[in-house]
Design a protein around this motif. Structure first.
Motif, mmCIF file in Angstrom:
data_model
loop_
_atom_site.group_PDB
_atom_site.id
_atom_site.type_symbol
_atom_site.label_atom_id
_atom_site.label_comp_id
_atom_site.label_asym_id
_atom_site.label_seq_id
_atom_site.Cartn_x
_atom_site.Cartn_y
_atom_site.Cartn_z
ATOM 1 N N VAL A 139 -4.800 6.991 8.648
ATOM 2 C CA VAL A 139 -6.062 7.599 9.080
ATOM 3 C C VAL A 139 -6.818 8.229 7.910
ATOM 4 O O VAL A 139 -7.655 9.117 8.106
ATOM 5 C CB VAL A 139 -5.849 8.641 10.215
ATOM 6 C CG1 VAL A 139 -5.473 7.946 11.506
ATOM 7 C CG2 VAL A 139 -4.810 9.684 9.836
ATOM 8 N N ASP A 140 -6.540 7.757 6.688
ATOM 9 C CA ASP A 140 -7.331 8.209 5.546
ATOM 10 C C ASP A 140 -8.771 7.753 5.723
ATOM 11 O O ASP A 140 -9.045 6.713 6.324
ATOM 12 C CB ASP A 140 -6.761 7.613 4.247
ATOM 13 C CG ASP A 140 -5.895 8.615 3.511
ATOM 14 O OD1 ASP A 140 -6.082 9.830 3.714
ATOM 15 O OD2 ASP A 140 -5.030 8.180 2.729
ATOM 16 N N TYR A 141 -9.697 8.551 5.165
ATOM 17 C CA TYR A 141 -11.111 8.195 5.269
ATOM 18 C C TYR A 141 -11.408 6.940 4.452
ATOM 19 O O TYR A 141 -10.703 6.631 3.483
ATOM 20 C CB TYR A 141 -11.982 9.349 4.778
ATOM 21 C CG TYR A 141 -11.869 10.559 5.646
ATOM 22 C CD1 TYR A 141 -12.281 10.510 6.980
ATOM 23 C CD2 TYR A 141 -11.340 11.745 5.159
ATOM 24 C CE1 TYR A 141 -12.171 11.622 7.793
ATOM 25 C CE2 TYR A 141 -11.230 12.854 5.974
ATOM 26 C CZ TYR A 141 -11.646 12.782 7.288
ATOM 27 O OH TYR A 141 -11.513 13.877 8.102
ATOM 28 N N GLY A 146 -9.089 4.366 2.861
ATOM 29 C CA GLY A 146 -8.700 4.168 4.254
ATOM 30 C C GLY A 146 -8.949 2.734 4.675
ATOM 31 O O GLY A 146 -9.812 2.056 4.122
ATOM 32 N N ILE A 147 -8.170 2.287 5.663
ATOM 33 C CA ILE A 147 -8.265 0.876 6.054
ATOM 34 C C ILE A 147 -8.850 0.687 7.450
ATOM 35 O O ILE A 147 -9.009 -0.436 7.907
ATOM 36 C CB ILE A 147 -6.891 0.187 5.973
ATOM 37 C CG1 ILE A 147 -5.921 0.845 6.975
ATOM 38 C CG2 ILE A 147 -6.330 0.267 4.563
ATOM 39 C CD1 ILE A 147 -4.654 0.035 7.174
ATOM 40 N N LEU A 148 -9.153 1.806 8.138
ATOM 41 C CA LEU A 148 -9.714 1.708 9.488
ATOM 42 C C LEU A 148 -11.083 2.390 9.527
ATOM 43 O O LEU A 148 -11.372 3.261 8.697
ATOM 44 C CB LEU A 148 -8.768 2.387 10.491
ATOM 45 C CG LEU A 148 -7.380 1.763 10.645
ATOM 46 C CD1 LEU A 148 -6.522 2.595 11.597
ATOM 47 C CD2 LEU A 148 -7.479 0.333 11.147
ATOM 48 N N PHE A 312 -6.436 -3.640 -0.079
ATOM 49 C CA PHE A 312 -6.353 -2.197 -0.350
ATOM 50 C C PHE A 312 -5.038 -1.896 -1.068
ATOM 51 O O PHE A 312 -4.096 -1.359 -0.460
ATOM 52 C CB PHE A 312 -6.423 -1.413 0.966
ATOM 53 C CG PHE A 312 -7.636 -1.699 1.800
ATOM 54 C CD1 PHE A 312 -8.801 -0.963 1.634
ATOM 55 C CD2 PHE A 312 -7.619 -2.719 2.746
ATOM 56 C CE1 PHE A 312 -9.925 -1.235 2.403
ATOM 57 C CE2 PHE A 312 -8.734 -2.990 3.515
ATOM 58 C CZ PHE A 312 -9.894 -2.257 3.343
ATOM 59 N N PRO A 313 -4.949 -2.242 -2.365
ATOM 60 C CA PRO A 313 -3.662 -2.104 -3.060
ATOM 61 C C PRO A 313 -3.158 -0.663 -3.168
ATOM 62 O O PRO A 313 -1.964 -0.444 -3.363
ATOM 63 C CB PRO A 313 -3.950 -2.697 -4.445
ATOM 64 C CG PRO A 313 -5.429 -2.712 -4.584
ATOM 65 C CD PRO A 313 -5.991 -2.825 -3.204
ATOM 66 N N GLU A 314 -4.047 0.329 -3.015
ATOM 67 C CA GLU A 314 -3.608 1.731 -3.111
ATOM 68 C C GLU A 314 -3.174 2.308 -1.768
ATOM 69 O O GLU A 314 -2.741 3.464 -1.688
ATOM 70 C CB GLU A 314 -4.726 2.605 -3.686
ATOM 71 C CG GLU A 314 -5.007 2.327 -5.155
ATOM 72 C CD GLU A 314 -6.143 3.187 -5.684
ATOM 73 O OE1 GLU A 314 -6.261 4.350 -5.272
ATOM 74 O OE2 GLU A 314 -6.928 2.665 -6.482
ATOM 75 N N PHE A 315 -3.284 1.513 -0.709
ATOM 76 C CA PHE A 315 -2.881 2.004 0.614
ATOM 77 C C PHE A 315 -1.378 2.298 0.626
ATOM 78 O O PHE A 315 -0.568 1.478 0.179
ATOM 79 C CB PHE A 315 -3.221 0.969 1.692
ATOM 80 C CG PHE A 315 -2.699 1.333 3.050
ATOM 81 C CD1 PHE A 315 -3.277 2.361 3.777
ATOM 82 C CD2 PHE A 315 -1.612 0.660 3.602
ATOM 83 C CE1 PHE A 315 -2.787 2.708 5.029
ATOM 84 C CE2 PHE A 315 -1.119 1.001 4.856
ATOM 85 C CZ PHE A 315 -1.712 2.033 5.570
ATOM 86 N N ILE A 316 -1.010 3.457 1.130
ATOM 87 C CA ILE A 316 0.407 3.861 1.163
ATOM 88 C C ILE A 316 1.063 3.297 2.424
ATOM 89 O O ILE A 316 0.760 3.716 3.538
ATOM 90 C CB ILE A 316 0.532 5.397 1.104
ATOM 91 C CG1 ILE A 316 -0.022 5.906 -0.229
ATOM 92 C CG2 ILE A 316 1.972 5.840 1.299
ATOM 93 C CD1 ILE A 316 -0.180 7.408 -0.325
ATOM 94 N N ASN A 317 1.955 2.334 2.218
ATOM 95 C CA ASN A 317 2.651 1.693 3.344
ATOM 96 C C ASN A 317 3.777 2.555 3.894
ATOM 97 O O ASN A 317 4.070 2.522 5.082
ATOM 98 C CB ASN A 317 3.247 0.359 2.896
ATOM 99 C CG ASN A 317 2.193 -0.582 2.366
ATOM 100 O OD1 ASN A 317 1.224 -0.867 3.051
ATOM 101 N ND2 ASN A 317 2.363 -1.038 1.135
ATOM 102 N N GLU A 318 4.428 3.282 2.988
ATOM 103 C CA GLU A 318 5.546 4.131 3.407
ATOM 104 C C GLU A 318 5.480 5.455 2.668
ATOM 105 O O GLU A 318 5.100 5.497 1.490
ATOM 106 C CB GLU A 318 6.889 3.459 3.085
ATOM 107 C CG GLU A 318 7.213 2.292 3.976
ATOM 108 C CD GLU A 318 8.536 1.640 3.607
ATOM 109 O OE1 GLU A 318 9.264 2.199 2.756
ATOM 110 O OE2 GLU A 318 8.832 0.573 4.158
#
Lengths: 359, 154
Positions: A139-141, A146-148, A312-318
């Motif tokens: 839910v990052d902006y 953010g991805i949403l 989105f390579p910087e998106f935190i998956n875990e």
């Protein structure tokens, strides 16, 4: 300077500032039937990372600061809300909405936060209201990778139906969402000619076991068409759905959410469909009114080869995170947070220190 | 001289008990939801009271209700938060902030001075507050909408 600022012309910027200067001076004043509130949420954050890959786009040390200015007016059944964020990246109008309240239901028009799950509709940019420093990555902006679609420009209808001591609530929004241009770009009400946004609609239904009390359980579904201008894409059609809960019983609080996200990436060469699952749970324990311990787990399944997440390579998956919050004096807090994070091409540690307040 | 002191002792004990009970009667505390005696409201449910004190617009009998927080007495405020809001003071403040930040509106004003509170209560149509029963008894121009808590039935 953020990409959004490049989209705004000087006149729009000046208009933003005029609107909010007027808000600042008049919102807290009650004149006859007109009343209002003004909140300032300043914050300063220091971020230190370790074990970054040499090619990582992230910095070892990072410092962020800013103030979120919120003003609201109320006149009979009408409300106006504005939220203006000033950060090291520049100014940004986060929310500007006009509402009409009819009994337990409100009809909003303007740029608002999309009613996706719980976190995105409760805390907005007032980090003082969040126990932790970071938001769950899912839910990052948009401008924070953010991805949403966290913002919607358009209409929002929300309310609650009472049944005994219980409440059944709903939120439904429809409007324009983001476009993709290396990051998701939201729609801006004062520069609507910029960008190429398309439709987004969200339905959120929830149950409050005790009406108007903090505990809430709900489900949501969102559909968004995201026009794309890079990576050879034409459009992304996205459906996200899930369940969430916020449970509170002193001294404990649990906030959790799960997401199932389906994407269809369309280009001149054809289309590719992918889906993944993501979830988080945050636990908070109040040792006293002053000291609060918290921790959060975030995880994704099916993210390894997902074509949408590859954008989105910087998106935190875990992420596994723990921290402590100290309410030092009235409406001032110090927070510490340690986490281990995994993105698609990095695994790193992070230590964050934040002061935030509300005036 | 009394030749039967053993008979007097139970009588004295009974008189003491009656006196102590009378003292307890006079110090009985009740927390009441109150409004102006001129108000058309006759009662208020706990749910509606929670709703208005959380800053949610509420209209009853064509009157828009205006919550006024009585912070003149720490115990009074604590009982109110426990019996109506179901939250600690800090949680209540956070909830009010969060709700205004999310939905607009205004947080209920706080009054530490009971005279000032009563003055506003009598002069603001639709205003609602909470007080100890003895405070209400001193003001005939106030009326009770509900007994929230009483030390005789807690």
């Amino acid at each position: 300077m953020s990409l959004k600022i490049l989209h705004m012309n000087d006149k729009a910027n000046l208009l933003y500032e005029l609107i909010f200067l007027v808000s600042i001076f008049f919102a807290p004043v009650s004149r006859g039937e007109v009343s209002g509130e003004l909140f300032l949420f300043p914050k300063v954050t220091a971020i230190f990372r370790s074990d970054l890959e040499n090619a990582s786009a992230l910095e070892n040390d990072d410092y962020k600061y800013g103030v979120d200015i919120f003003a609201t007016y109320e006149y009979r059944d009408f409300r106006v809300l504005g939220e203006y964020l000033l950060t090291e990246d520049g100014p940004d109008l986060e929310r500007i909405i006009l509402g009409w309240v009819v009994s337990d239901h409100t009809f909003w028009i303007g740029r608002n936060h999309t009613p996706i799950e719980y976190w995105n509709t409760q805390f907005h940019h007032g980090s003082y209201l969040e126990t932790s420093i970071s938001r769950p990555a899912i839910v990052d902006y948009e401008h924070d990778v953010g991805i949403l679609p966290m913002h919607t420009g358009g209409l929002l209808l929300e309310g609650v139906f009472k049944r005994g001591e219980q409440g059944f609530g709903y939120s439904w929004s429809i409007g324009v969402g983001p476009e993709y241009e290396e990051i998701l770009e939201e729609w801006h009400p004062l520069s609507p000619e910029t960008g190429n946004q398309d439709i987004t609609t969200t339905l959120n239904l929830y149950l409050e076991p005790v009406l108007y009390a903090p505990t809430r359980y709900g489900l949501f579904v969102n559909y968004t068409e995201i026009p794309a201008k890079s990576r050879g894409l034409d459009e992304i059609k996205q459906i996200s759905s899930g369940i969430y809960g916020n449970w509170k019983s002193q001294p404990w609080r649990l906030i959790g959410s799960s997401f199932f996200i389906h994407n269809r990436l369309e280009s001149s060469n054809g289309a590719r469909e992918d889906e993944f699952f993501s979830a988080y749970i945050q636990a908070e324990y109040s040792i006293s009114d002053k000291w609060i311990l918290f921790g959060r787990l975030e995880a994704s399944i099916g993210d390894e080869d997902d074509a949408y997440l590859a954008l989105f390579p910087e998106f935190i998956n875990e992420r596994i995170m723990g921290g402590i919050r100290v309410n030092i004096i009235h409406h001032n807090a110090l927070k510490l947070e340690f986490s281990r994070n995994r993105t698609s091409d990095d695994v790193y540690g992070q230590f964050m220190l934040q002061w935030d307040a509300m005036f | 001289m009394n030749k039967h002191p053993g008979k007097i002792i139970p009588i004295v004990i009974c008189l003491c008990l009656i006196f102590v009970d009378g003292m307890a009667q006079t110090t009985q505390h009740s927390l009441l939801l109150v409004c102006s005696a001129d108000s058309s409201l006759s009662s208020l449910s706990i749910t509606d009271a929670r709703k208005i004190f959380l800053g949610i617009p509420t209209v009853l009998d064509d009157v828009r209700l205006v919550p006024l927080l009585n912070t003149s007495d720490t115990l009074l405020a604590e009982v109110f938060l426990q019996k109506i809001i179901f939250m600690s003071r800090r949680d209540y403040e956070q909830q009010l902030l969060s709700r205004v930040f999310r939905l607009g509106g205004k947080r209920p004003p706080e009054y530490e001075n009971i005279s000032e509170l009563i003055d506003v209560l009598l002069n603001t149509p639709g205003s609602i507050s909470f007080m100890w029963s003895d405070q209400v008894a001193d003001h005939k121009d106030l009326k009770s909408l509900r007994v929230v808590w009483s030390n005789s039935n807690n």
